[in-house]
Design a protein around this motif. Structure first.
Motif, PDB file in Angstrom:
ATOM      1  N   SER A 128       0.032   4.362  33.643  1.00  0.00           N
ATOM      2  CA  SER A 128      -0.327   5.696  34.110  1.00  0.00           C
ATOM      3  C   SER A 128      -0.108   6.731  32.997  1.00  0.00           C
ATOM      4  O   SER A 128       0.864   6.657  32.249  1.00  0.00           O
ATOM      5  CB  SER A 128       0.534   6.078  35.322  1.00  0.00           C
ATOM      6  N   GLU A 129      -1.020   7.677  32.893  1.00  0.00           N
ATOM      7  CA  GLU A 129      -0.873   8.721  31.873  1.00  0.00           C
ATOM      8  C   GLU A 129      -0.389  10.023  32.480  1.00  0.00           C
ATOM      9  O   GLU A 129      -0.363  11.062  31.822  1.00  0.00           O
ATOM     10  CB  GLU A 129      -2.206   8.930  31.145  1.00  0.00           C
ATOM     11  N   ARG A 130      -0.044   9.969  33.756  1.00  0.00           N
ATOM     12  CA  ARG A 130       0.421  11.186  34.421  1.00  0.00           C
ATOM     13  C   ARG A 130       1.550  10.805  35.371  1.00  0.00           C
ATOM     14  O   ARG A 130       1.508   9.742  35.998  1.00  0.00           O
ATOM     15  CB  ARG A 130      -0.738  11.810  35.211  1.00  0.00           C
ATOM     16  N   ILE A 132       4.091  12.558  38.567  1.00  0.00           N
ATOM     17  CA  ILE A 132       4.461  13.709  39.382  1.00  0.00           C
ATOM     18  C   ILE A 132       5.981  13.763  39.427  1.00  0.00           C
ATOM     19  O   ILE A 132       6.652  12.732  39.481  1.00  0.00           O
ATOM     20  CB  ILE A 132       3.855  13.642  40.808  1.00  0.00           C
ATOM     21  N   ASN A 145      10.340  16.172  30.037  1.00  0.00           N
ATOM     22  CA  ASN A 145       8.936  16.588  29.948  1.00  0.00           C
ATOM     23  C   ASN A 145       8.448  16.606  28.501  1.00  0.00           C
ATOM     24  O   ASN A 145       7.319  16.207  28.210  1.00  0.00           O
ATOM     25  CB  ASN A 145       8.734  17.968  30.588  1.00  0.00           C
ATOM     26  N   GLU A 149       5.406  14.397  26.933  1.00  0.00           N
ATOM     27  CA  GLU A 149       4.271  14.965  26.207  1.00  0.00           C
ATOM     28  C   GLU A 149       4.140  14.331  24.832  1.00  0.00           C
ATOM     29  O   GLU A 149       3.031  14.051  24.364  1.00  0.00           O
ATOM     30  CB  GLU A 149       4.413  16.487  26.130  1.00  0.00           C
ATOM     31  N   ILE A 153       1.990  11.445  27.855  1.00  0.00           N
ATOM     32  CA  ILE A 153       2.038  11.395  29.317  1.00  0.00           C
ATOM     33  C   ILE A 153       2.118  12.827  29.847  1.00  0.00           C
ATOM     34  O   ILE A 153       2.868  13.648  29.314  1.00  0.00           O
ATOM     35  CB  ILE A 153       3.274  10.598  29.797  1.00  0.00           C
ATOM     36  N   THR A 154       1.332  13.121  30.881  1.00  0.00           N
ATOM     37  CA  THR A 154       1.336  14.475  31.426  1.00  0.00           C
ATOM     38  C   THR A 154       2.291  14.554  32.622  1.00  0.00           C
ATOM     39  O   THR A 154       2.058  13.898  33.635  1.00  0.00           O
ATOM     40  CB  THR A 154      -0.080  14.863  31.913  1.00  0.00           C
ATOM     41  N   PRO A 155       3.381  15.333  32.509  1.00  0.00           N
ATOM     42  CA  PRO A 155       4.248  15.511  33.664  1.00  0.00           C
ATOM     43  C   PRO A 155       3.764  16.686  34.508  1.00  0.00           C
ATOM     44  O   PRO A 155       3.443  17.749  33.975  1.00  0.00           O
ATOM     45  CB  PRO A 155       5.605  15.841  33.022  1.00  0.00           C
ATOM     46  N   VAL A 156       3.679  16.486  35.812  1.00  0.00           N
ATOM     47  CA  VAL A 156       3.275  17.575  36.701  1.00  0.00           C
ATOM     48  C   VAL A 156       4.473  17.940  37.583  1.00  0.00           C
ATOM     49  O   VAL A 156       4.919  17.132  38.389  1.00  0.00           O
ATOM     50  CB  VAL A 156       2.082  17.171  37.594  1.00  0.00           C
ATOM     51  N   THR A 220      -3.487  15.689  43.286  1.00  0.00           N
ATOM     52  CA  THR A 220      -2.584  15.074  42.298  1.00  0.00           C
ATOM     53  C   THR A 220      -1.579  14.155  42.975  1.00  0.00           C
ATOM     54  O   THR A 220      -1.292  13.053  42.488  1.00  0.00           O
ATOM     55  CB  THR A 220      -1.849  16.183  41.517  1.00  0.00           C
ATOM     56  N   THR A 224      -1.707  10.032  41.856  1.00  0.00           N
ATOM     57  CA  THR A 224      -0.778   9.676  40.775  1.00  0.00           C
ATOM     58  C   THR A 224       0.095   8.508  41.220  1.00  0.00           C
ATOM     59  O   THR A 224       0.646   8.531  42.315  1.00  0.00           O
ATOM     60  CB  THR A 224       0.085  10.886  40.388  1.00  0.00           C
TER      61      THR A 224
END
Lengths: 560, 199
Positions: A128-130, A132, A145, A149, A153-156, A220, A224
């Motif tokens: 996974s690239e994201r 939550i 975070n 980055e 990986i994008t943290p939401v 999202t 995710t």
């Protein structure tokens, strides 16, 4: 280049070590006084904070008053935490056993670098690239975070306040409500600027803002596959973890993804399931001022067919063992991150959380941050307090924060000039004759430091942030030696400060000193005592007779 | 040396003073100290913006149908008592998230309710279902039997099985993140209806 003592001892494996530099958010760029000075210029910030902390104090006070056994709960909470710290190794091993037996995987992270490496690796392994995220102090502390980055990986952030901080490219300023420094109209502006797909007709009505966050994050949540959380507690006896929240974003993250990774400080473990009956009463009432927060999720390992089927628990040290090694300071680890101490602190209310430079602001942050990093790296924080004691009264687990602050002040590095001055003062105070001379000399300071000007350099640092107390025109010693025409007072009627000069007994020395402006005449009668209380205290324990003969009525001529 | 051994070694070294700690005092009101007062529960639920209806078992289905309106899709867990099921309700048999999210309401039982805090606890028993089904629909209707209501948090802890997935619910989804005032309606169900059985 100086290293904190505990860091240099980390070369001996197994010795407690502080949190490493260069990673995470425990150290500010500037000392507290500098950062606070800028924050104090921001009147909007002060208005927002005053409004928010006043609201929460009222709510919290009302729901705490509903419980007849609040103090007994505090006593129990404090004692359970003390017990936890005393047998932390066995509890951690027990927790690990239970979590593994329930289908979880346990990882141990000695510091922020290792925790970031472990979590990033686990996410990458899922493809996974994201991710939550549920709001978590531990992952803020280690700068997860940023590590995400760096790894692509994008943290939401899914907590509303964290989302406001993330979208506003801002920093959290409160343990519970990271965007406490933002009011509704500022939040609206941030959403309009940075939230993709937001309705341009967005108003600043809080329910409308909350609904905007709901719409923005729904897809999202559903798409995710990996979530990262912290934990409010972990039960060693059962392997159960818990997250206490309000919005339902926690439930989403803890229920919907395939993989859940929980990062938890080692001090969060509790011995038994029954202990939750204490903390689930203390935390919501002290924290958000609710009888119970809207949602609490508890899970034990993996439940087939319900929730994430892969569960990883990362146990984080990152300086906690160093805090534990300080027998006088270890109670800071009892903190349950409720933020009640922030909400009652007069310093926090004015300077805001950013001034502390750490993810842990306010009174507990002024204690915990320097302990985690080593005092040398956060040397100004133990002084970011007036020691008023409101935090101690508010703490649901009775952490004596004022005493911890004083303890850390003694450990903080002191400037050579300050050390020399204190040593000199000690020598002088040991010698009555020197002391009398020093008192006369001190009157020079009264001239040099007239009200509003402060002392000249190099002493100006002391008076930059403080009013210089006015020195009395007559010291107690002067008065004593000049009282020869006064009949001896009966022992039953000792002179007490203010008994005839109108100085209130509860006033501090400086206001007693101001009363000296009544003039020498009132003192000369022997009925009033214009010396500051503090000097009365010092003098009366010495032997006045010994110095009476040596002292003349010197000092009067200094009056200008 | 593994990080596990390193951390445990550090913690043991930190405790070289071998602190001896007495058994924690528990002088607060323990489990069993008070009777559950249903009026207190209702008061606390309403205070946190849940809606409460006192109904008989036979009235549950009609009450739910009335709440969701004509044609409303009601999701139920597989083990919900048949008597409670509104006509046309569909059961979760491993439904995908979008089907669950598409329900107008979800109807479940509960494990325990805490009067003093206005809290309902779900433990994923067959009459409550997987956690996801009470999370995605916008309306959650929860049926409580009076015998499930306890006075305080210690009573609830004593009744619950820690190893089950537990969800403690106190009112609809809310946030205190805007100026520290409670606002209802964020990510979880924005409407919580509690049907308190009278039989």
């Amino acid at each position: 280049m100086s290293e904190p003592a505990s860091a240099s001892s980390s070369t001996f494996l197994g010795m407690p070590a502080t949190a490493p530099r260069g990673v995470g958010h425990l150290r500010g760029d500037r000392p507290f006084p500098q950062a606070a000075r800028d924050a104090l210029q921001n009147s909007q910030l002060r208005r927002n904070l005053r409004h928010a902390t006043t609201t929460i104090r009222g709510k919290s006070g009302r729901v705490i008053a509903e419980l007849p056994d609040w103090q007994a709960l505090r006593d129990a909470g404090s004692a359970i935490k003390t017990d936890v710290m005393s047998r932390l190794p066995e509890l951690l091993v027990e927790l690990e056993e239970r979590v593994v037996a329930a289908g979880g995987v346990v990882h141990w992270a000695a510091d922020a670098h290792e925790a970031n490496r472990i979590v990033t690796g686990l996410v990458q392994a899922t493809g996974s690239e994201r991710v939550i995220k549920v709001k978590s102090m531990a992952t803020q502390e280690i700068g997860l975070n940023e590590a995400f980055e760096a790894a692509g990986i994008t943290p939401v952030e899914t907590d509303l306040a964290e989302l406001i901080v993330q979208l506003g490219d801002d920093k959290p300023s409160h343990i519970l409500v990271p965007a406490i420094h933002r009011n509704r109209s500022e939040i609206r502006e941030i959403f309009l600027r940075a939230m993709p797909g937001v309705d341009p007709a967005l108003t600043d009505d809080p329910p409308v803002l909350a609904a905007a966050a709901r719409r923005y994050l729904r897809e999202t949540f559903l798409s995710t596959r990996v979530a990262v959380s912290g934990a409010n507690f972990a039960i060693a006896e059962t392997g159960t973890l818990g997250v206490v929240e309000s919005e339902g974003n926690g439930r989403m993250c803890l229920t919907l993804p395939d993989t859940l990774i929980t990062v938890m400080g080692i001090e969060k473990v509790l011995p038994s399931w029954r202990d939750l009956e204490v903390f689930l009463q203390l935390l919501p009432r002290a924290s958000t001022g609710e009888r119970m927060n809207p949602y609490t999720t508890m899970w034990t390992g993996v439940t087939p067919g319900d929730g994430p089927q892969n569960f990883h628990l990362v146990l984080l040290d990152n300086g906690r063992s160093a805090v534990l090694a300080d027998t006088a300071g270890r109670s800071a680890l009892h903190c349950i991150r409720c933020s009640a101490c922030l909400n009652v602190c007069p310093v926090y209310e004015r300077t805001g959380g950013h001034s502390y430079g750490s993810v842990y602001p306010g009174p507990i942050g002024a204690v915990l941050s320097p302990q985690l990093t080593g005092v040398a790296d956060n040397a100004s924080l133990p002084f970011a307090s007036s020691l008023c004691g409101a935090c101690f009264d508010a703490c649901p687990v009775k952490i004596d924060i004022p005493s911890l602050l004083v303890h850390l002040r003694n450990k903080a590095p002191h400037a050579a000039a300050e050390k020399a001055a204190m040593a000199a003062a000690a020598r002088i105070m040991d010698r009555p004759r020197w002391y009398a001379s020093a008192q006369r000399a001190a009157k020079m300071a009264r001239i040099a430091g007239r009200r509003g000007r402060g002392l000249p350099p190099p002493l100006s640092g002391w008076t930059a942030g403080r009013d210089l107390p006015e020195f009395p025109e007559q010291t107690f010693r002067d008065w004593w030696s000049g009282r020869t025409d006064t009949p001896a007072r009966p022992a039953a009627d000792p002179p007490s400060p203010g008994f005839s000069s109108g100085v209130s007994g509860s006033d501090g020395g400086s206001s007693a000193g101001r009363d000296a402006s009544a003039g020498p005449g009132s003192s000369a009668g022997g009925e009033s005592l214009a010396a500051p209380e503090s000097s009365v205290g010092r003098e009366s324990s010495a032997s006045p007779d010994a110095s009476a003969g040596r002292e003349s009525s010197a000092g009067w001529e200094d009056e200008r | 040396m593994s990080s596990r051994e390193l951390i445990l070694g550090r913690v043991r070294a930190a405790l070289r003073d071998a602190p001896v700690v007495p058994e924690p005092p528990r002088d607060y009101r323990p489990a069993g100290a008070n009777w559950a007062d249903l009026d207190v529960l209702v008061d606390r639920l309403v205070d946190y913006k849940a809606e409460v209806y006192r109904v008989t078992s036979a009235e549950v289905a009609a009450t739910v149908a009335g709440l969701v309106g004509e044609g409303g899709a009601v999701l139920v867990p597989p083990g919900l008592p048949h008597l409670w099921r509104p006509e046309g309700a569909f059961a979760d048999d491993g439904l995908p998230p979008d089907r669950i999210a598409g329900a107008d309401a979800v109807l479940t039982a509960a494990a325990v309710a805490v009067a003093e805090t206005g809290t309902i606890v779900l433990d994923a028993s067959p009459d409550q279902g997987r956690r996801i089904i009470t999370l995605l629909p916008d309306v959650h209707v929860c049926v409580l039997r009076p015998a499930q209501v306890v006075a305080s948090v210690p009573d609830a802890i004593a009744r619950l099985d820690a190893t089950r997935p537990l969800t403690w619910i106190s009112g609809p989804s809310a946030t205190s993140d805007i100026e520290l005032n409670r606002v209802e309606g964020v990510h979880g169900p924005r409407h919580l209806h509690v049907l308190l059985l009278t039989d």
